[in-house]
Each structure stands twice: as structure tokens, then as C-alpha cells.
Design an enzyme around this catalytic site. Structure first.
Site, mmCIF file in Angstrom:
data_model
loop_
_atom_site.group_PDB
_atom_site.id
_atom_site.type_symbol
_atom_site.label_atom_id
_atom_site.label_comp_id
_atom_site.label_asym_id
_atom_site.label_seq_id
_atom_site.Cartn_x
_atom_site.Cartn_y
_atom_site.Cartn_z
ATOM 1 C CG ASP A 77 -3.420 4.469 -1.958
ATOM 2 O OD1 ASP A 77 -4.348 4.779 -1.249
ATOM 3 O OD2 ASP A 77 -2.916 3.409 -1.772
ATOM 4 C CG ASP A 120 -1.858 1.173 1.550
ATOM 5 O OD1 ASP A 120 -2.070 1.323 2.635
ATOM 6 O OD2 ASP A 120 -2.017 1.743 0.375
HETATM 7 N N1 LIG Z 1 -4.431 3.093 0.929
HETATM 8 C C1 LIG Z 1 -5.763 2.739 1.098
HETATM 9 C C2 LIG Z 1 -5.721 1.531 2.032
HETATM 10 O O1 LIG Z 1 -4.791 0.203 1.450
HETATM 11 C C3 LIG Z 1 -6.975 0.752 2.335
HETATM 12 S S1 LIG Z 1 -6.830 -0.247 3.799
HETATM 13 C C4 LIG Z 1 -8.003 -1.521 3.385
HETATM 14 C C5 LIG Z 1 -8.952 -1.600 3.976
HETATM 15 C C6 LIG Z 1 -10.053 -2.707 3.800
HETATM 16 C C7 LIG Z 1 -9.701 -3.550 2.844
HETATM 17 C C8 LIG Z 1 -8.405 -3.664 2.324
HETATM 18 C C9 LIG Z 1 -7.531 -2.517 2.552
HETATM 19 C C10 LIG Z 1 -7.922 1.743 2.516
HETATM 20 O O2 LIG Z 1 -8.849 1.940 1.383
HETATM 21 C C11 LIG Z 1 -8.161 3.240 0.727
HETATM 22 C C12 LIG Z 1 -6.979 3.469 1.733
HETATM 23 O O3 LIG Z 1 -7.322 3.025 2.684
#
Ligand SMILES: N[C@H]1[C@H](O)[C@@H](Sc2ccccc2)[C@@H]2OC[C@H]1O2
Length: 331
Positions: free
Chosen positions: A220, A36
Site C-alpha cells: 500500500d 495509492d
Molecule cells: N491507503 C491509505 C490511504 O492512502 C490513506 S488516505 C489519506 C488520509 C490522510 C492523508 C493522506 C492520505 C489512508 O491511510 C491508510 C490508507 O488510508
């Protein structure tokens, strides 16, 4: 050092997220984590979680790793853009991605995760690849895997080659010329917000004229869709028969059989085109003939986000030099 690992869609029908196999500890425990670039905590489902919060995920058991060390009196707590959250304690352990190992990587163990994580049975945690300034560990914040690995890498880079409904790759420490066509266009990154924040030079809808306008946004890998200013959304969806902004579904929807234009965005003089197939994202509910768009409005977010719908249309270089830059190429 270099490394290369698969980016696997968590769902065979819709590119909700991608997971990458990693090895943690001794003997190695393999988990599938969501890389991420929009956050900077490396956290995992762990043996510290109540069973009620685990639904098929693989957990990391530090007690079973001879190289795991508790970082005493350190905790973390994070809330993401979509409202999901997690928190816990911190160990350091050996962490390997595609053959590239970091010793003493901070591995944040979840003691609590929100329902949206519990529901996502194919995601065992996240690897934050944003800037370490965003890390939430207290009292001492921890470095990302990329920051720890950088000094040992052939080049201080990682690349994302995400693919539509198929397996892509994250490479660390090298740029694979076979993964893209033409040239890579690099643009500056503003590291102050802690994200890979850059400025796009504009956009075009389908075969229409390119509108030169600066769009500040973040790259992202952890966000599924693309979120842009309302004016751009209006320009796009007015070309889509039957498209409306739905309060029920929280965004632009349209009949699944509507013809969609492609969407092009600028990186300097270069152009990246998102095929229309990526923008017909998914039926609003299973079997529905109403589809949810892959381009949505950023007006409620306060930030523009180039998520997976855009990233999978390109080969993206996250260059961690001084200063960091981001590179985009067609593929
Ligand atoms: N940068 C992103 C992150 O990776 C996800 S965390 C996530 C939450 C549920 C399921 C999978 C991942 C969340 O959505 C947008 C932003 O925050």
C-alpha cells in the site's frame, strides 16, 4: 505508451506520504496527488468544496476545462483505513501522468473532505491504483487510471521506486532496469480483496535467523508505515532498548537515540531489508526525544500492510497481467 513521474515526499522531515504531479483537463490544470495502491478512487480537491475545507491545496475547476463532462447522477463516498473520508460528484476529463494521457478518465470531485485531508495541505487528492472492484462511484463504478491506460501501455505494469526522505518515481508501461539491482522476484496476487494482496515468506530481525512463516498482506503506497502481526513486533522491539507499546501514542515508541536493528522480509527465496534508519520514523511530537516506530502492530486492522517504510526499501513492480502479480527487487 509509457509515462514516468516523480514521487515527492509531502514533508521534508518524515515520509508521511508522497505526491505526484498530474495534469487534468484543457487547458491542463496541475495537481499533486497521492498515488495509492490501497484504494481505487481517483478524487481531487475541487471548486465544489466549501472554502473552510481547503487549506492551501490546489483545486480542480471542471468549469475551466473544455474537455470536462459531468457524469450526471453519479456520486462517490469513501472512508479509508485511518478513518479519513471524502465524497462528491464525478466528471470525466483528460488525465495525464508523466506524459501518459487517458481521455475520459473519471475524476471524482470532492464536495466534502474530512479534517485529516484538509490538514494535509500538500495533498490535492488521491489516485487509486488498487483494483477497480473497490471503486465507490454509484450507480456505475469507474475504472482506475491504470485500468484505463493498460490497453495503450507498452507493458501492463506500473512500478514504484519510493525513496527515504527524497524524490522517487512512479513509472507506467515499462520496467526501468536502471532502477534496481539483481533480479525481480514475482509472487502471486490475490485480487479478491481488491488490494495488491500477496504472501511474504517470512522475516528476520537485524542479523538474526530468518523465520520462515507466511505473512498475507497488502502493498500500500498510501500507507506510511508497516503493520504486521503482534508476534513479529514483539520479536523486533525486544531488541530495542527502552521500547514500549504506548497507549498514549497508539503504538511502539522508544528513545530516539536507541539503536535499532534492521528488518528483513521474504519474497519467495528473495530478501528485502529495511534499514534501521527507516524504522526510526519520527518523534512522537515535535522536538520530543521519544520516537514512533515505522513497524507497528496490525492487530487492530485485521490486515497486514506493507506501507512506504517497506516499499521504499525496494523496487516494486505492480504487474497487471492475467493474473496480476507483484515483483520485488533490491535497489
Ligand atoms: N491507503 C491509505 C490511504 O492512502 C490513506 S488516505 C489519506 C488520509 C490522510 C492523508 C493522506 C492520505 C489512508 O491511510 C491508510 C490508507 O488510508
Amino acid at each position: 505508451d509509457t509515462g514516468s513521474a516523480a514521487a515527492i515526499p509531502v514533508n521534508p522531515n518524515y515520509d508521511i506520504a508522497y505526491v505526484t504531479p498530474v495534469s487534468i483537463g484543457t487547458p491542463p490544470q496541475t495537481l499533486h496527488l497521492d498515488f495509492d495502491t490501497g484504494s481505487s478512487d481517483l478524487w481531487v480537491f475541487s471548486s465544489h468544496l466549501p472554502a473552510s475545507q481547503i487549506r492551501g491545496q490546489t483545486i480542480y475547476v471542471p468549469a475551466n476545462s473544455s474537455t470536462a463532462k459531468l457524469l450526471a447522477d453519479h456520486t462517490w463516498s469513501i472512508t479509508y483505513g485511518d478513518g479519513s473520508a471524502s465524497r462528491g460528484n464525478v466528471y470525466v476529463d483528460n488525465f495525464t501522468v508523466g506524459g501518459l494521457t487517458v481521455e475520459n478518465q473519471a475524476v471524482q470531485c470532492a464536495l466534502q473532505v474530512s479534517t485529516s485531508f484538509t490538514r494535509e495541505s500538500n495533498i490535492d487528492g488521491l489516485v487509486g491504483l488498487g483494483f477497480s472492484t473497490l471503486n465507490t462511484v454509484v450507480p456505475k463504478s469507474q475504472l482506475t487510471f491504470f485500468d484505463n491506460a493498460k490497453p495503450h501501455m507498452d507493458e501492463p505494469v506500473f512500478t514504484a521506486d519510493l525513496k527515504w526522505k527524497s524524490e522517487g518515481t512512479y513509472d507506467f508501461g515499462f520496467i526501468d532496469e536502471k532502477k534496481y539491482t539483481g533480479k525481480i522476484t514475482y509472487v502471486p496476487v490475490n485480487t479478491s480483496p481488491g488490494y495488491w494482496t500477496f504472501t511474504s515468506s517470512g522475516y528476520a530481525v537485524g542479523s538474526g535467523n530468518f523465520s520462515a512463516t507466511s505473512i498475507v498482506g497488502i502493498a500500500d503506497t498510501g500507507t506510511s508505515l508497516v503493520y504486521l502481526p503482534p508476534s513479529i513486533l514483539t520479536a523486533y522491539y525486544r531488541q530495542v532498548e527502552g521500547a514500549t507499546s504506548s497507549r498514549t501514542y497508539g503504538g511502539y515508541v522508544f528513545p530516539c537515540n536507541s539503536k535499532l536493528p534492521s528488518f528483513t522480509f521474504g519474497i519467495g527465496e528473495a530478501r528485502i531489508t529495511i534499514p534501521s534508519s527507516y524504522i526510526s520514523y519520527a518523534p512522537v511530537t515535535a522536538g520530543s526525544s521519544t520516537c514512533f516506530g515505522g513497524l507497528q502492530s496490525s492487530s487492530s486492522l485485521g490486515i497486514n500492510i506493507w506501507g512506504d517504510v517497506a516499499l521504499k526499501a525496494a523496487f516494486v513492480v505492480f504487474h497487471g497481467g492475467n493474473p496480476p502479480t507483484i515483483g520485488w527487487a533490491k535497489k
